[in-house]
Design an enzyme around this catalytic site. Sequence first.
Site, PDB file in Angstrom:
ATOM      1  N   ALA A 116      99.831   1.294  95.495  1.00  0.00           N
ATOM      2  CA  ALA A 116      98.345   1.519  95.784  1.00  0.00           C
ATOM      3  C   ALA A 116      97.687   1.244  97.173  1.00  0.00           C
ATOM      4  O   ALA A 116      96.475   1.562  97.254  1.00  0.00           O
ATOM      5  CB  ALA A 116      97.292   0.958  94.713  1.00  0.00           C
ATOM      6  N   GLY A 117      98.083   0.734  97.318  1.00  0.00           N
ATOM      7  CA  GLY A 117      97.920   0.556  98.682  1.00  0.00           C
ATOM      8  C   GLY A 117      97.371   1.206  99.545  1.00  0.00           C
ATOM      9  O   GLY A 117      97.534   2.748  99.734  1.00  0.00           O
ATOM     10  N   ARG A 176      97.652   1.239 108.599  1.00  0.00           N
ATOM     11  CA  ARG A 176      98.379   1.740 110.415  1.00  0.00           C
ATOM     12  C   ARG A 176      98.889   2.988 110.023  1.00  0.00           C
ATOM     13  O   ARG A 176     100.140   3.190 111.282  1.00  0.00           O
ATOM     14  CB  ARG A 176      99.476   0.052 109.945  1.00  0.00           C
ATOM     15  CG  ARG A 176      98.433  -1.025 110.434  1.00  0.00           C
ATOM     16  CD  ARG A 176      99.197  -2.197 110.452  1.00  0.00           C
ATOM     17  NE  ARG A 176      99.820  -1.998 109.381  1.00  0.00           N
ATOM     18  CZ  ARG A 176     100.200  -3.715 108.780  1.00  0.00           C
ATOM     19  NH1 ARG A 176     101.500  -3.850 109.944  1.00  0.00           N
ATOM     20  NH2 ARG A 176     100.409  -4.120 108.119  1.00  0.00           N
ATOM     21  N   THR A 219      98.636  -7.738  95.061  1.00  0.00           N
ATOM     22  CA  THR A 219      99.272  -7.301  93.805  1.00  0.00           C
ATOM     23  C   THR A 219      98.754  -8.225  92.891  1.00  0.00           C
ATOM     24  O   THR A 219      99.761  -7.387  91.610  1.00  0.00           O
ATOM     25  CB  THR A 219     100.349  -8.042  94.719  1.00  0.00           C
ATOM     26  OG1 THR A 219     100.099  -9.438  94.843  1.00  0.00           O
ATOM     27  CG2 THR A 219     101.204  -7.497  95.705  1.00  0.00           C
ATOM     28  N   ARG A 273     117.317  33.009 105.520  1.00  0.00           N
ATOM     29  CA  ARG A 273     116.170  33.137 104.612  1.00  0.00           C
ATOM     30  C   ARG A 273     116.523  32.929 103.333  1.00  0.00           C
ATOM     31  O   ARG A 273     117.367  33.632 102.344  1.00  0.00           O
ATOM     32  CB  ARG A 273     115.052  34.190 105.363  1.00  0.00           C
ATOM     33  CG  ARG A 273     114.703  34.061 106.742  1.00  0.00           C
ATOM     34  CD  ARG A 273     113.722  34.968 106.766  1.00  0.00           C
ATOM     35  NE  ARG A 273     112.569  35.476 106.267  1.00  0.00           N
ATOM     36  CZ  ARG A 273     112.146  35.864 105.950  1.00  0.00           C
ATOM     37  NH1 ARG A 273     111.639  37.241 107.047  1.00  0.00           N
ATOM     38  NH2 ARG A 273     111.123  36.160 105.903  1.00  0.00           N
ATOM     39  N   TYR A 280     118.672  43.591 110.723  1.00  0.00           N
ATOM     40  CA  TYR A 280     117.111  43.132 110.005  1.00  0.00           C
ATOM     41  C   TYR A 280     117.548  43.469 109.059  1.00  0.00           C
ATOM     42  O   TYR A 280     118.056  44.334 108.903  1.00  0.00           O
ATOM     43  CB  TYR A 280     116.169  42.867 109.957  1.00  0.00           C
ATOM     44  CG  TYR A 280     115.129  42.575 109.249  1.00  0.00           C
ATOM     45  CD1 TYR A 280     114.992  41.076 108.468  1.00  0.00           C
ATOM     46  CD2 TYR A 280     114.275  43.098 108.670  1.00  0.00           C
ATOM     47  CE1 TYR A 280     113.985  40.321 107.836  1.00  0.00           C
ATOM     48  CE2 TYR A 280     113.583  42.581 107.321  1.00  0.00           C
ATOM     49  CZ  TYR A 280     114.118  41.580 106.904  1.00  0.00           C
ATOM     50  OH  TYR A 280     113.369  41.043 106.122  1.00  0.00           O
TER      51      TYR A 280
END
Length: 538
Positions: A20-21, A25, A91, A353, A386
């Site tokens: 949940a933080g 930072r 917490t 691809r 291609y």
Amino acid sequence: MATNQAHHQATNLTAIVLAAGNGVRMRSKTNKVLHQIAGRSMVHHVLEAVSQTQPRNLVVVVGAQAEQVGPHVQSIAAESVLAHQESQDGTGHAVRTAVEALLARRPDAFEGEDAIVIVAAADTPLLQGETLRGFLAEHRAAQCAVSILSGVVADPKGYGRIVRDPGGDVLGIVEEKDADASQRRIDEVSSGILAFAADFLVEALPSLGNDNASGEYYLTDLVGLARSAGLLVGAFPIPDPMQTQGANDRVQLAALGAEFNRRLLNQAMLDGVTIVDPASTWIDAGVRLGRDVLIRPGCQLLGDTVIGDDVVVGPDSTLDGCRVGDHATVVRSHCLQARIAAGATVGPFEYMRPGTDLGQDGKIGAFVETKNASIGSGAKVPHLSYVGDAEIGAGANIGAGTIFANYDGVAKHRSRVGMHARTASNNTFVAPVEIGDGAATGAGAVIRRDVPPGALAVSSGAQRNLVGWVARRWPGSAMAKAAASRAAAKHAASTDVTTPASGVGRGAPGAPESGPGSGSESGVADATVPGQDTSTEE
């Protein structure tokens, strides 16, 4: 015995993951626990470790950017219960939110004298399930009300310290902000991973206070409450403290990522993979490698890539979500969600691809791009082509410089080249079109209609040289001057040669210089068709 213990844990265990933080930072629009290491989010790594304890109930606490974290968590663990912590008040508050959310869903979740709750943080990506299983076994064996997974570290700054009495019993956990000078010198720290007897946890959570430097409800304060009630508290040091390290900023994220990769590479090498340069090799957690694989420098193996035995990868190659069969080779290529069958060769400088399927012993060579293409067993696309939305039959050979023109401006169409067909250099196949089995095409052909099996298709007329065209089109240009200079030199040289009486001599002005055309080594030479005009035009 181990199986019975695992089942016992699965019946009585609840796991709570704290996610949940704010993670400010990180300075990111993406929530901290969603940042990736080794191809998975940090919370994904933690959920993977927790799942190996086989919990009966899994609760993930979300708060900041819950709209990001919640769906991601449930895409990994659909059975999880999401508990929304509206305000991040510590917490202890987060775990109380989790307990209330689970009880609302499953009122009997914590029943049973041997019911256990384990709490882990979502930003510890190196955490291993084996570590958690061992910790839970120690908690059960000691019959503790609270157990702490601790670690002895060289630099304890930022961690809660484990405070013990002279006899070694745990008195409590003191957070960095609340520690005095002597306590800050303690090098045994809390990892933030705790185990509780479920009945004690449910009863004690409402008693937590927030009289501390942060004004938050600390889960670690339950240690003191348990001691006051005369209950057992244990702290069990982990031999590998890095497993419990979190990433609060991108510097720490990179450091943990490098350590995670180092561990993956070491395990791969112990399992029989040769990695020439570990410093330039990166492997995601979901990659699976066979025996006697050789990975040369500068390679990235990403996603859920699976590589068979005796495969050579690199140098300088990326495989992302690919399947590679035994004895295949991939050199200096970038491959995404592709299948490379046994014995096939790819590269160098191939861009493979999604949807590419290269058959057994097939070849895709230098400077080729493929997409949504099936190349059959033994078929070859050697270079400079291609191949998109195409099917190439077994044993076919595609000449250099070939383009599969699959897009008409609105929709994409598919083309087919038959088995053992041979197409020449500089072909364009305008989809949808089919080249029959055993058919061939001429150099420079533009194929707009189907070619029957065994036929040769040509689309260009005889070469015509428009002599003097540059001088007429761009008089006085560098091109025109170069051509005039060359013609004058040839004329001067021709005057030194005795010519036959007929007047036809070597190097006559205006005579074409080029000899007969030649085909590509990987294709079929253009054919001279009876009745075509081969004269030059002035």
